[in-house]
Motif scaffolding. Structure first.
Motif, short mmCIF file in Angstrom:
data_model
loop_
_atom_site.label_atom_id
_atom_site.label_comp_id
_atom_site.label_asym_id
_atom_site.label_seq_id
_atom_site.Cartn_x
_atom_site.Cartn_y
_atom_site.Cartn_z
N ASN A 88 7.75 1.25 18.60
CA ASN A 88 7.54 1.78 17.25
C ASN A 88 7.01 0.72 16.30
OD1 ASN A 88 8.25 4.44 17.72
ND2 ASN A 88 10.42 4.11 17.25
N TYR A 89 7.49 -0.51 16.47
CA TYR A 89 6.98 -1.61 15.64
C TYR A 89 5.48 -1.79 15.84
CZ TYR A 89 5.34 -6.31 14.75
OH TYR A 89 4.58 -7.36 14.35
N TYR A 113 3.54 1.27 14.15
CA TYR A 113 3.45 1.31 12.68
C TYR A 113 2.79 0.05 12.11
CZ TYR A 113 6.37 5.47 12.71
OH TYR A 113 6.83 6.74 12.91
N SER A 114 3.08 -1.11 12.65
CA SER A 114 2.51 -2.34 12.10
C SER A 114 1.00 -2.39 12.30
CB SER A 114 3.17 -3.57 12.75
OG SER A 114 2.91 -3.63 14.14
N LEU A 148 -0.52 0.04 9.65
CA LEU A 148 -0.32 -0.45 8.28
C LEU A 148 -1.13 -1.71 7.99
CD1 LEU A 148 3.53 0.10 7.94
CD2 LEU A 148 1.74 1.32 6.70
N ASP A 186 -0.98 11.44 16.26
CA ASP A 186 0.00 10.80 15.37
C ASP A 186 -0.61 9.61 14.64
OD1 ASP A 186 1.93 12.58 16.25
OD2 ASP A 186 2.64 11.24 17.83
N LEU A 220 -0.86 9.52 10.53
CA LEU A 220 -0.25 8.47 9.70
C LEU A 220 -1.31 7.76 8.87
CD1 LEU A 220 2.13 6.74 8.82
CD2 LEU A 220 1.79 5.32 10.85
#
Length: 340
Positions: free
Chosen positions: A3-4, A7-8, A11, A104, A108
């Motif tokens: 998950n890190y 998302y990282s 972002l 996904d 996002l």
């Protein structure tokens, strides 16, 4: 950990403003990509393809050739080549790692762009009060448009997203006043075509023309840039150009000179800065921008991808861009594409 990475990676694409110049722009983005790359190595999830190998070999050959014959400098070339080696390999591995979660990833990304647009409208009064325009949390309007234009196109084309997503993002691009943004909005009408026919091509062209005419007569910053660009191109004198026009045309002039000196493989990655040292002084009106210490505006990135590729990779690079777009453009959202 998975998950890190997910998302990282998404972002960090929005962290362009977090950078430090140490001879080159050391960005927070690079740290995230490097750390995540090491993690993927530890998971044995790094994927390196034949296409990447061909790309890196061509760039390496062009760069070494340019350094040996004095068009470029080894230090800056190898810094650029390192990141060109790392970043495409990482993102190819990232998308392969999350190949079942592409929807996904897109979702996002589009949500973040929508939030950026909303934040931009909320802080617009403050930006206007200090002489700036719509840029949200990013560096400048053009950079904002570069980041959110894909989200605009995705949310426009994919009906699963709320309709207000693309409407808010579209209006944020218009309010930014960025010429790049307006060009992107125009091109989106053509890219929406699923089949090519005379009617399907002519109607978007008419639509783009009408929108462009409306924007030209109703948005002063856009009109200024168009007028200055045309006048400067016709006269060959940049002394009365605005900064955006100067950045575009001065870099294009240098790129054209660089291209003419080595048209096949270019002068090598990282060479545009040094090409400017050779050719910039020959531009009429350059002294105006030298007096403002702005003569090196957008020197490192050549002001546009097209100008930089033309300067540093020549005809080889320009053909590579069109081949890449032709091969990987997704005509319909339900079609699957793979990199090989």
């Amino acid at each position: 950990m998975k998950n890190y990475i997910f998302y990282s990676t998404i972002l960090c694409a929005f962290t362009e403003a977090l950078s430090l110049n140490i001879g080159f722009d050391l960005k927070f983005f690079y740290f995230v990509v490097f750390i995540n790359f090491i993690i993927l190595v530890s998971f044995n999830k790094v994927v390196y393809t034949k296409g990447l190998l061909i790309f890196h070999c061509l760039v390496l050959f062009s760069g070494l050739f340019s350094c040996v014959f004095g068009y470029n400098k080894f230090g800056y070339f190898f810094v650029q080549f390192f990141f060109l080696l790392l970043i495409p390999t990482y993102y190819n591995s990232f998308f392969n790692f999350f190949k079942d979660r592409f929807k996904d990833i897109a979702s996002l990304y589009c949500k973040i762009c929508f939030i950026l647009a909303v934040i931009g409208f909320l802080k617009l009064p403050h930006d206007i009060s200090i002489g700036r325009s719509f840029e949200s949390l990013l560096l400048e309007p053009a950079h904002y448009c570069t980041i959110v234009l894909p989200a605009y196109f995705i949310t426009l084309k994919d009906k699963s997203y709320p309709r207000y997503y693309f409407i808010i993002i579209m209006f944020s691009i218009i309010v930014s006043g960025s010429s790049l943004g307006f060009l992107g909005l125009g091109l989106s009408l053509i890219l929406m075509l699923k089949k090519i026919s005379f009617t399907r091509v002519i109607l978007p062209i008419i639509g783009v023309t009408l929108i462009g005419t409306f924007v030209y007569f109703n948005f002063a910053p856009f009109k200024l840039r168009v007028d200055d660009t045309v006048n400067s191109m016709v006269s060959g004198d940049l002394s009365k150009a605005n900064l955006s026009t100067y950045a575009l045309l001065s870099n294009f002039y240098v790129s054209a000179k660089s291209f003419s000196s080595n048209p096949i493989i270019g002068n090598g990655i990282g060479s545009h800065v040094y090409s400017r040292e050779l050719y910039l002084s020959k531009i009429e009106g350059i002294e105006v921008f030298e007096s403002m210490n702005s003569e090196d505006l957008n020197a490192k990135d050549a002001g546009s991808l097209f100008s930089r590729v033309m300067s540093e990779l020549g005809l080889m690079g320009l053909l590579g861009i069109f081949i890449y777009i032709s091969k990987f453009y997704v005509k319909n959202l339900d079609e699957k594409s793979s990199i090989n």
